[in-house]
Design an enzyme around this catalytic site. Structure first.
Site, mmCIF file in Angstrom:
data_model
loop_
_atom_site.group_PDB
_atom_site.id
_atom_site.type_symbol
_atom_site.label_atom_id
_atom_site.label_comp_id
_atom_site.label_asym_id
_atom_site.label_seq_id
_atom_site.Cartn_x
_atom_site.Cartn_y
_atom_site.Cartn_z
ATOM 1 N N CYS A 252 0.849 -1.190 0.000
ATOM 2 C CA CYS A 252 0.000 0.000 0.000
ATOM 3 C C CYS A 252 0.885 1.241 0.000
ATOM 4 O O CYS A 252 1.835 1.328 0.782
ATOM 5 C CB CYS A 252 -0.902 0.002 1.239
ATOM 6 S SG CYS A 252 -1.864 1.517 1.439
ATOM 7 N N CYS B 106 -8.513 -12.812 21.525
ATOM 8 C CA CYS B 106 -7.986 -11.696 20.735
ATOM 9 C C CYS B 106 -6.872 -10.970 21.483
ATOM 10 O O CYS B 106 -6.433 -9.899 21.053
ATOM 11 C CB CYS B 106 -9.104 -10.726 20.359
ATOM 12 S SG CYS B 106 -9.980 -10.005 21.753
#
Length: 435
Positions: A69, A390
């Protein structure tokens, strides 16, 4: 300003920065990788560590790659695009195992192969910042800057967002620039299902009819649902289409789940499918089993489990998610899943399901973990627990509780790349009763 320094990078930090040492003191260098020698500029000195900015890579890691990117390094949405994908997940696997050993003083009997999926265009949920910059008469839409999170990065695309939104950040910025309320749009929530995507505009003031018409025209042009959020999570106002529906399927279980734009869903659709399959394989429910699914949300694990077990009880703290889980069960023709709303961080003795017996338990808590509920778990007769995490530190702490206080052993654990190019570590672990 001090002179630049040279140092060897020996590790990666929890947030993806390179870690070196000068006179024994840790120095965190953004953009540096383990195994590299770099030149850096000191930016901040603290008592126990220093922070520096990468100036030049003098000896590159063989795992360094060209970021995919053009905004990497400026945008804070990603931290690891310069590290090869295979090395990213290997690093996350190491973080998981190091946390288990350091915090939990545990080693799994078996390390699970990491789960990976597509590394671009995967992010179906996101919160984008919006800022009208008066000096430039421009609107910025995107994630926070890597160097200074007070500011929104000046980007026109995002390679990790679902393409229908990630390729249109510049268009979104220009849309908001044309609104009379351009200074009163605080953020945009992105929520993508399998077949439709919604944008939730957080409007601090009521929008004029012309502003609403401009948003609707944008939605129609790009096939995006348009929703306003003038207040809390219950204030959503759907502008277009009137019958906006968000849904994702779990084909292996012949299940589909409806959700609302602000509901929690796993951020990576492809990885979620793999995670569900692995959780069910590790838990291995039999047709005679009763399963307790804690922090069940919309029924992401509950409903697939119900296809294989005799009965599943799902418990979730958000009453709205519980209602949607019940509706999802009904819509899928599942009658053996029962849902309850309860704050799992509080005393639970009065909850009816706490007095029941279960064969298996699945835990999928938030970052803070599940220590409060683990202390109260009805584990009598439970032969196996699968824990989806998580946060590796919370998992390690809770794993120690399951082993020490409840008589389980840590059979297996492994990382899952739910958030490629970030330092976020998702993981899964399975515990079995010691015979």
């Amino acid at each position: 300003m001090s002179n630049p320094i040279e140092l060897e990078i020996v590790d990666l930090s929890h947030d993806g920065r390179g870690v070196g040492r000068i006179d024994g003191k840790a120095v965190f260098v953004s953009g540096a990788l383990a195994g590299e020698r770099v030149r850096a500029q000191m930016k901040q000195r603290k008592r126990s560590f220093d922070q520096a900015e990468l100036l030049e890579v003098l000896r590159a890691s063989p795992e360094r790659v060209e970021p995919g990117c053009p905004h990497f390094g400026r945008c804070g949405g990603c931290a690891l695009q310069h590290l090869a994908p295979a090395a990213q997940i290997a690093a996350k696997q190491r973080v998981l195992l190091e946390n288990l050993e350091r915090i939990g003083q545990l080693r799994p009997q078996r390390v699970l192969p990491p789960l990976t999926a597509s590394i671009w265009g995967y992010r179906r949920k996101a919160r984008l910042g919006v800022k009208y910059v008066r000096a430039k008469e421009r609107v910025l839409v995107g994630f926070r800057e890597m160097a200074d999170p007070r500011f929104i990065a000046d980007i026109d695309s995002c390679a990790v967002l679902v393409p229908q939104v990630g390729e249109r950040l510049g268009d979104l910025a220009r849309l908001i620039e044309g609104l009379s309320a351009r200074e009163r749009i605080a953020q945009i929530e992105v929520a993508a299902g399998d077949d439709s995507t919604a944008l939730v505009f957080r409007n601090l003031d009521p929008l004029s009819a012309s502003d609403q018409a401009a948003l609707v025209a944008f939605g129609k042009l790009h096939g995006l649902g348009i929703v306003l959020q003038p207040g809390g999570v219950d204030s959503l106002q759907v502008l277009w289409p009137e019958s906006l529906a968000l849904r994702f399927a779990i084909p292996a279980a012949d299940v589909s789940l409806d959700f609302r734009p602000l509901d929690f869903v796993q951020i990576n659709a492809e990885l979620n499918q793999q995670m569900i399959a692995q959780a069910l394989a590790l838990l291995d429910p039999k047709p005679t089993d009763r399963v307790l699914d804690l922090f069940c949300g919309l029924g992401n694990f509950t409903l697939p489990l119900a296809r294989r077990a005799r009965q599943v009880v799902g418990v979730e703290g958000d009453p709205g998610l519980v209602q949607r889980a019940r509706e999802n069960a009904s819509r899928n023709g599942i009658e053996n899943a029962h849902f309850f709303a309860a704050d799992l961080a509080k005393p639970l003795a009065a909850e009816s399901w706490m007095a029941e017996q279960f064969d298996l338990i699945l835990l999928d808590p938030p970052r803070t973990g599940a220590d409060a509920v683990i202390a109260q778990l009805p584990t009598r007769g439970v032969r196996r627990i699968v824990y989806v995490s998580c946060h590796p530190g919370s998992l390690a702490r809770d794993a120690a509780l399951l082993v020490r206080d409840h008589g389980f052993t840590l059979v297996a654990a492994g990382a899952m790349d739910m958030f490629p190019h970030t330092a976020h570590v998702e993981s899964i672990a399975v515990f079995e009763r010691v015979s």
